[in-house]
Design an enzyme around this catalytic site. Structure first.
Site, PDB file in Angstrom:
ATOM      1  N   LEU A 138      43.882  36.833  38.927  1.00  0.00           N
ATOM      2  CA  LEU A 138      44.256  38.239  39.017  1.00  0.00           C
ATOM      3  C   LEU A 138      43.297  38.901  39.997  1.00  0.00           C
ATOM      4  CD1 LEU A 138      44.804  39.222  35.246  1.00  0.00           C
ATOM      5  CD2 LEU A 138      46.570  38.746  36.950  1.00  0.00           C
ATOM      6  N   ASP A 139      43.800  39.832  40.794  1.00  0.00           N
ATOM      7  CA  ASP A 139      42.931  40.571  41.702  1.00  0.00           C
ATOM      8  C   ASP A 139      41.804  41.236  40.912  1.00  0.00           C
ATOM      9  OD1 ASP A 139      44.576  39.895  43.782  1.00  0.00           O
ATOM     10  OD2 ASP A 139      45.620  41.828  43.853  1.00  0.00           O
ATOM     11  N   GLN A 140      40.698  41.477  41.577  1.00  0.00           N
ATOM     12  CA  GLN A 140      39.545  42.084  40.912  1.00  0.00           C
ATOM     13  C   GLN A 140      39.913  43.364  40.174  1.00  0.00           C
ATOM     14  OE1 GLN A 140      36.227  42.835  43.513  1.00  0.00           O
ATOM     15  NE2 GLN A 140      35.006  43.845  41.936  1.00  0.00           N
ATOM     16  N   GLU A 141      40.712  44.214  40.790  1.00  0.00           N
ATOM     17  CA  GLU A 141      41.035  45.509  40.181  1.00  0.00           C
ATOM     18  C   GLU A 141      42.326  45.497  39.362  1.00  0.00           C
ATOM     19  OE1 GLU A 141      38.900  47.735  40.034  1.00  0.00           O
ATOM     20  OE2 GLU A 141      37.489  46.955  41.519  1.00  0.00           O
ATOM     21  N   THR A 142      42.871  44.311  39.097  1.00  0.00           N
ATOM     22  CA  THR A 142      44.045  44.187  38.237  1.00  0.00           C
ATOM     23  C   THR A 142      43.603  43.736  36.862  1.00  0.00           C
ATOM     24  OG1 THR A 142      45.482  43.640  40.112  1.00  0.00           O
ATOM     25  CG2 THR A 142      46.272  43.046  37.922  1.00  0.00           C
TER      26      THR A 142
END
Length: 353
Positions: A138-142
């Site tokens: 998952l993306d860092q900010e997801t």
């Protein structure tokens, strides 16, 4: 824990009597060639009725086939205490609700404060020996559901489900605008040649498909549920931008109006009489800036993931509740909707009770 993980077992049925053990291991138990090579070199890696054997032997109906993997540890990762939001755990899988702002795995120049560091610490505190194997990223900010396999066999089987498209991953996102009630975004994705860290929709890109449906609508935004049919980097963010409905709060894939009107990402609000003030902007641009101001990250959450348990053979659904920042955004959007309705009612000359 001993030297090995608990064995994975298979009882030979009658119709497989006389089959080669190698065939049982590869075709029935789904052991990959790479793992099979490791098991052959492991003292108790491949056992038939409790005895170590060559994979060239023939099995009989009722025989017990067992594979054992040696325990492993992520010795290259620094254990760090971290609050983990565990959704499910057994001896094969660990499923977490990843918070926004945390990187999943150490990368070049970022070796600490990742989810992997926290998981390794958690396992060591328990006295367990596992190697960190995230099945997906998952993306860092997801935020949201993240599945971690505890051994190579489980990682292989869940990964194969991912490749086959039988793992159902659902995301929810708050986006600018009001897209069609349902839609399929079929747009090839590749790196932006001008900014390689970004992705764009381009005819020369890799096939990418995102399906979505609108769950809630507001005057200038929508809550959508999305299903990934492919797994390209930043796929949801790139695809929603491509249809003119970028994610609220997304700093990398911003609404085109930011470029069109020369808006700064962190431009403060100024008095309405000031030159270039928010109040003097195009109304749509002012709304976009206001909505983005509600979030410190893209409003994207991995809400659920469905897979077949590699050992138990049953369908399992993991769900992560909406995080607090997205709950707050939903509340703000609902309040703006009420305000918009009240303003419209007043303009129409009807009393507000």
């Amino acid at each position: 824990m001993g030297l090995y993980y608990p064995p994975i077992r298979y009882v030979v049925p009658t119709h497989e009597d006389g089959m080669l053990l190698k065939t049982i291991l590869q075709k029935r138990m789904g052991v990959s060639r790479k793992l099979l090579s490791r098991l052959k070199l492991t003292e108790q890696g491949i056992m038939l009725n409790g005895t170590r054997v060559y994979i060239s032997v023939k099995v009989q109906a009722g025989d017990l086939v067992e594979i054992r993997m040696e325990q492993e540890r992520s010795n290259d990762m620094l254990p760090q205490p971290m609050e983990l939001h565990i959704l499910y755990e057994d001896e094969h899988l660990l499923v977490l609700n990843k918070p926004a702002g945390v990187i999943v795995h150490p990368t070049h120049g970022h070796y600490t404060d990742t989810l992997a560091n926290g998981v390794v610490h958690y396992w060591q505190e328990k006295g367990w020996n596992y190697r960190f194997r995230a099945v997906h990223r998952l993306d860092q900010e997801t935020s949201g559901v993240l599945v971690i396999a505890k051994n190579a066999y489980i990682h292989q089987h869940v990964s194969e489900q991912m490749i086959a498209g039988t793992v159902d991953k659902r995301y929810v996102a708050f986006v600018h605008g009001r897209p069609s009630p349902t839609g399929d975004i079929d747009g090839p994705i590749d790196r932006d040649p001008l900014e390689p860290h970004r992705r764009i929709v381009t005819p020369e890109g890799y096939p990418s498909l995102t399906r979505y449906r609108v769950c809630e609508t507001y005057p200038s935004a929508s809550l959508v549920e999305l299903k990934l049919e492919t797994g390209r980097t930043h796929q949801i963010r790139v695809h929603m931008l491509s249809i003119g409905c970028p994610l609220i709060g997304d700093q990398m894939y911003r609404h085109p109006l930011y470029s069109d009107q020369g808006l700064l990402p962190d431009a403060p609000e100024r008095d309405e009489d000031s030159n270039g003030a928010v109040g003097s902007l195009d109304p749509l641009a002012a709304t976009i800036m206001r909505l983005d101001g509600y979030m410190d990250r893209q409003a994207l959450h991995a809400a659920s993931l469905t897979l077949m348990h590699p050992i138990e053979g049953k369908t399992m659904v993991f769900r992560a509740p909406l995080p607090e920042d997205m709950k707050s955004l939903r509340l703000a959007l609902a309040q703006e909707a009420v305000t918009s309705l009240c303003n419209t009612t007043t303009l129409e000359g009807e009393p507000i009770e």
